[in-house]
Design a protein around this motif. Structure first.
Motif, PDB file in Angstrom:
ATOM      1  N   PHE A 169      47.216  35.091  32.625  1.00  0.00           N
ATOM      2  CA  PHE A 169      47.445  33.669  32.898  1.00  0.00           C
ATOM      3  C   PHE A 169      46.753  32.805  31.846  1.00  0.00           C
ATOM      4  O   PHE A 169      47.139  31.648  31.634  1.00  0.00           O
ATOM      5  CB  PHE A 169      46.925  33.298  34.290  1.00  0.00           C
ATOM      6  CG  PHE A 169      45.462  33.571  34.511  1.00  0.00           C
ATOM      7  CD1 PHE A 169      44.505  32.642  34.141  1.00  0.00           C
ATOM      8  CD2 PHE A 169      45.050  34.769  35.069  1.00  0.00           C
ATOM      9  CE1 PHE A 169      43.156  32.900  34.329  1.00  0.00           C
ATOM     10  CE2 PHE A 169      43.706  35.033  35.266  1.00  0.00           C
ATOM     11  CZ  PHE A 169      42.755  34.107  34.886  1.00  0.00           C
ATOM     12  N   ILE A 170      45.750  33.356  31.182  1.00  0.00           N
ATOM     13  CA  ILE A 170      45.028  32.617  30.140  1.00  0.00           C
ATOM     14  C   ILE A 170      45.992  32.154  29.048  1.00  0.00           C
ATOM     15  O   ILE A 170      45.814  31.085  28.458  1.00  0.00           O
ATOM     16  CB  ILE A 170      43.919  33.494  29.528  1.00  0.00           C
ATOM     17  CG1 ILE A 170      42.786  33.707  30.526  1.00  0.00           C
ATOM     18  CG2 ILE A 170      43.364  32.888  28.237  1.00  0.00           C
ATOM     19  CD1 ILE A 170      41.769  34.734  30.068  1.00  0.00           C
ATOM     20  N   TYR A 171      47.016  32.952  28.787  1.00  0.00           N
ATOM     21  CA  TYR A 171      47.910  32.682  27.664  1.00  0.00           C
ATOM     22  C   TYR A 171      49.185  31.949  28.087  1.00  0.00           C
ATOM     23  O   TYR A 171      50.049  31.688  27.251  1.00  0.00           O
ATOM     24  CB  TYR A 171      48.281  33.998  26.973  1.00  0.00           C
ATOM     25  CG  TYR A 171      47.075  34.851  26.677  1.00  0.00           C
ATOM     26  CD1 TYR A 171      46.165  34.494  25.695  1.00  0.00           C
ATOM     27  CD2 TYR A 171      46.822  36.011  27.425  1.00  0.00           C
ATOM     28  CE1 TYR A 171      45.044  35.267  25.449  1.00  0.00           C
ATOM     29  CE2 TYR A 171      45.706  36.787  27.179  1.00  0.00           C
ATOM     30  CZ  TYR A 171      44.814  36.408  26.195  1.00  0.00           C
ATOM     31  OH  TYR A 171      43.700  37.172  25.958  1.00  0.00           O
ATOM     32  N   ALA A 172      49.299  31.627  29.375  1.00  0.00           N
ATOM     33  CA  ALA A 172      50.512  30.984  29.874  1.00  0.00           C
ATOM     34  C   ALA A 172      50.584  29.527  29.422  1.00  0.00           C
ATOM     35  O   ALA A 172      49.565  28.863  29.210  1.00  0.00           O
ATOM     36  CB  ALA A 172      50.557  31.061  31.392  1.00  0.00           C
ATOM     37  N   ILE A 173      51.797  29.061  29.286  1.00  0.00           N
ATOM     38  CA  ILE A 173      52.044  27.666  28.927  1.00  0.00           C
ATOM     39  C   ILE A 173      52.696  26.986  30.130  1.00  0.00           C
ATOM     40  O   ILE A 173      53.618  27.520  30.738  1.00  0.00           O
ATOM     41  CB  ILE A 173      52.971  27.562  27.700  1.00  0.00           C
ATOM     42  CG1 ILE A 173      52.295  28.217  26.484  1.00  0.00           C
ATOM     43  CG2 ILE A 173      53.315  26.105  27.394  1.00  0.00           C
ATOM     44  CD1 ILE A 173      53.186  28.282  25.266  1.00  0.00           C
ATOM     45  N   GLY A 174      52.218  25.803  30.464  1.00  0.00           N
ATOM     46  CA  GLY A 174      52.781  25.065  31.597  1.00  0.00           C
ATOM     47  C   GLY A 174      52.003  25.319  32.870  1.00  0.00           C
ATOM     48  O   GLY A 174      50.954  25.969  32.879  1.00  0.00           O
ATOM     49  N   SER A 175      52.546  24.817  33.980  1.00  0.00           N
ATOM     50  CA  SER A 175      51.867  24.930  35.265  1.00  0.00           C
ATOM     51  C   SER A 175      51.896  26.375  35.761  1.00  0.00           C
ATOM     52  O   SER A 175      52.819  27.131  35.460  1.00  0.00           O
ATOM     53  CB  SER A 175      52.521  24.005  36.300  1.00  0.00           C
ATOM     54  OG  SER A 175      53.879  24.344  36.463  1.00  0.00           O
ATOM     55  N   LEU A 176      50.879  26.735  36.516  1.00  0.00           N
ATOM     56  CA  LEU A 176      50.745  28.096  37.013  1.00  0.00           C
ATOM     57  C   LEU A 176      50.736  28.111  38.534  1.00  0.00           C
ATOM     58  O   LEU A 176      50.245  27.168  39.165  1.00  0.00           O
ATOM     59  CB  LEU A 176      49.438  28.713  36.506  1.00  0.00           C
ATOM     60  CG  LEU A 176      49.318  28.933  34.993  1.00  0.00           C
ATOM     61  CD1 LEU A 176      47.890  29.313  34.646  1.00  0.00           C
ATOM     62  CD2 LEU A 176      50.282  30.010  34.542  1.00  0.00           C
ATOM     63  N   PRO A 177      51.267  29.182  39.136  1.00  0.00           N
ATOM     64  CA  PRO A 177      51.137  29.322  40.589  1.00  0.00           C
ATOM     65  C   PRO A 177      49.695  29.639  40.943  1.00  0.00           C
ATOM     66  O   PRO A 177      48.871  29.917  40.063  1.00  0.00           O
ATOM     67  CB  PRO A 177      52.065  30.498  40.900  1.00  0.00           C
ATOM     68  CG  PRO A 177      52.053  31.320  39.645  1.00  0.00           C
ATOM     69  CD  PRO A 177      51.960  30.331  38.518  1.00  0.00           C
ATOM     70  N   GLU A 178      49.383  29.621  42.220  1.00  0.00           N
ATOM     71  CA  GLU A 178      48.049  30.034  42.648  1.00  0.00           C
ATOM     72  C   GLU A 178      47.855  31.513  42.292  1.00  0.00           C
ATOM     73  O   GLU A 178      48.820  32.288  42.261  1.00  0.00           O
ATOM     74  CB  GLU A 178      47.900  29.837  44.156  1.00  0.00           C
ATOM     75  CG  GLU A 178      48.053  28.400  44.628  1.00  0.00           C
ATOM     76  CD  GLU A 178      46.910  27.507  44.165  1.00  0.00           C
ATOM     77  OE1 GLU A 178      45.968  28.004  43.519  1.00  0.00           O
ATOM     78  OE2 GLU A 178      46.964  26.295  44.447  1.00  0.00           O
ATOM     79  N   PRO A 179      46.615  31.933  42.003  1.00  0.00           N
ATOM     80  CA  PRO A 179      46.373  33.303  41.528  1.00  0.00           C
ATOM     81  C   PRO A 179      46.939  34.392  42.432  1.00  0.00           C
ATOM     82  O   PRO A 179      47.355  35.446  41.942  1.00  0.00           O
ATOM     83  CB  PRO A 179      44.840  33.384  41.474  1.00  0.00           C
ATOM     84  CG  PRO A 179      44.405  31.980  41.246  1.00  0.00           C
ATOM     85  CD  PRO A 179      45.383  31.128  42.022  1.00  0.00           C
ATOM     86  N   TRP A 180      46.926  34.168  43.739  1.00  0.00           N
ATOM     87  CA  TRP A 180      47.372  35.207  44.667  1.00  0.00           C
ATOM     88  C   TRP A 180      48.890  35.227  44.836  1.00  0.00           C
ATOM     89  O   TRP A 180      49.437  36.126  45.461  1.00  0.00           O
ATOM     90  CB  TRP A 180      46.706  35.012  46.031  1.00  0.00           C
ATOM     91  CG  TRP A 180      46.994  33.687  46.671  1.00  0.00           C
ATOM     92  CD1 TRP A 180      48.023  33.381  47.514  1.00  0.00           C
ATOM     93  CD2 TRP A 180      46.262  32.469  46.494  1.00  0.00           C
ATOM     94  NE1 TRP A 180      47.985  32.056  47.877  1.00  0.00           N
ATOM     95  CE2 TRP A 180      46.894  31.474  47.268  1.00  0.00           C
ATOM     96  CE3 TRP A 180      45.118  32.117  45.762  1.00  0.00           C
ATOM     97  CZ2 TRP A 180      46.436  30.159  47.316  1.00  0.00           C
ATOM     98  CZ3 TRP A 180      44.667  30.804  45.825  1.00  0.00           C
ATOM     99  CH2 TRP A 180      45.320  29.848  46.586  1.00  0.00           C
ATOM    100  N   GLN A 181      49.588  34.260  44.274  1.00  0.00           N
ATOM    101  CA  GLN A 181      51.043  34.179  44.413  1.00  0.00           C
ATOM    102  C   GLN A 181      51.699  34.998  43.295  1.00  0.00           C
ATOM    103  O   GLN A 181      52.152  34.463  42.292  1.00  0.00           O
ATOM    104  CB  GLN A 181      51.492  32.722  44.382  1.00  0.00           C
ATOM    105  CG  GLN A 181      51.000  31.930  45.587  1.00  0.00           C
ATOM    106  CD  GLN A 181      51.327  30.450  45.512  1.00  0.00           C
ATOM    107  OE1 GLN A 181      51.571  29.902  44.437  1.00  0.00           O
ATOM    108  NE2 GLN A 181      51.340  29.787  46.657  1.00  0.00           N
ATOM    109  N   ILE A 182      51.758  36.305  43.493  1.00  0.00           N
ATOM    110  CA  ILE A 182      52.188  37.208  42.429  1.00  0.00           C
ATOM    111  C   ILE A 182      53.699  37.393  42.367  1.00  0.00           C
ATOM    112  O   ILE A 182      54.201  38.070  41.463  1.00  0.00           O
ATOM    113  CB  ILE A 182      51.512  38.583  42.579  1.00  0.00           C
ATOM    114  CG1 ILE A 182      51.986  39.267  43.874  1.00  0.00           C
ATOM    115  CG2 ILE A 182      50.002  38.465  42.534  1.00  0.00           C
ATOM    116  CD1 ILE A 182      51.644  40.733  43.935  1.00  0.00           C
ATOM    117  N   SER A 183      54.430  36.808  43.300  1.00  0.00           N
ATOM    118  CA  SER A 183      55.886  37.010  43.318  1.00  0.00           C
ATOM    119  C   SER A 183      56.553  36.466  42.059  1.00  0.00           C
ATOM    120  O   SER A 183      57.666  36.876  41.717  1.00  0.00           O
ATOM    121  CB  SER A 183      56.499  36.350  44.553  1.00  0.00           C
ATOM    122  OG  SER A 183      56.159  34.975  44.611  1.00  0.00           O
TER     123      SER A 183
END
Length: 261
Positions: A169-183
């Motif tokens: 997730f460190i390298y993701a661009i844009g908004s991120l889901p909550e950490p536990w939302q792995i779907s």
């Protein structure tokens, strides 16, 4: 959990597998004089540099806390002068540029092999495979897949290796889901064990109980082992991720079950 800091004393060889071309070094514990072989991830060999070293260190310790098997680890101090004994100019350059602290893992002996992609998971290893899948979802590690299993296997033991791409997730661009939302983690379908676990009944009770123990004290202990020269903004992001996963263990476990349903 103190991590030993060892001194690399001689280069042995470059490992044949692995994108980062880790190297085998003889390393000395200067406190007791013992010398052991360690596979060392050279800082200059990682695209992610210090962040990759931090990911290796944190993920390996977390695996130990959660009783997911991984080789013993150490921080390896490399003197750039070791490059003088290396004939390969490119490798010598990497050793020079990796002067200082690097990540190392103890060599597993006794007949371990890389897990063969497509191999049927025997019943004796099914639970370990389930927990490795969940662990990789937890640390957001897309690098244990059908091309690179990064799992060592012998009889009824599975050891996981290579975590420098964890916490992706460190390298993701844009908004991120909550950490536990792995779907939303599409790469999970490429995990080395996904196809054989899909549709099977899985038991994650033990792992859930262990994850709940990764509270503030445990995460602080893990993060305190990161050398100052590796630290940056990403260390705080990783710790926050661990804390959120621990607080939301039940939601995370439910997501894993849905992913494999």
């Amino acid at each position: 959990m103190p991590i030993p800091v060892l001194q690399a004393v001689s280069y042995q060889r470059t490992m044949v597998s692995g994108r980062t071309k880790p190297c085998l070094f003889l390393c000395e514990d200067t406190e007791n004089g013992t010398i052991s072989e360690y596979v060392v991830k050279l800082k200059a060999g990682l695209e992610t540099r210090e962040t990759g070293l931090t990911a290796e260190l944190v993920a390996s310790q977390l695996a130990a806390v959660l009783d997911v098997l991984t080789p013993e680890i150490a921080i390896i101090n490399i003197d750039p002068l070791l490059a003088e004994a290396v004939s390969d100019a490119e490798l010598a350059r990497k050793i020079i540029e990796s002067g200082g602290l690097n990540f190392g893992s103890n060599v597993l002996t006794g007949g371990f092999d890389t897990w063969p992609v497509g191999k049927s998971i025997p019943s004796s290893l099914f639970q370990a495979a389930v927990e490795i899948f969940a662990f990789d979802a937890m640390i957001q590690n897309p690098d244990r897949n059908m091309i690179k299993p990064n799992v060592l296997w012998k009889a009824d033991e599975l050891y996981i290796i290579d975590h420098e791409m964890s916490f992706s997730f460190i390298y993701a661009i844009g908004s991120l889901p909550e950490p536990w939302q792995i779907s939303s983690l599409g790469w999970l379908t490429n995990h080395v064990f996904y196809r054989q676990l899909k549709g099977r009944t899985v038991n994650l009770d033990r792992l859930a109980g262990a994850l709940e123990t990764v509270a503030e004290d445990a995460s602080n202990c893990i993060m305190s082992t990161i050398p100052q020269e590796w630290r940056g903004d990403n260390a705080a992001k990783i710790q926050n991720h661990l804390m959120q996963m621990a607080v939301h263990t039940n939601e995370f476990i439910d997501e894993v079950r849905r992913t494999l349903a």
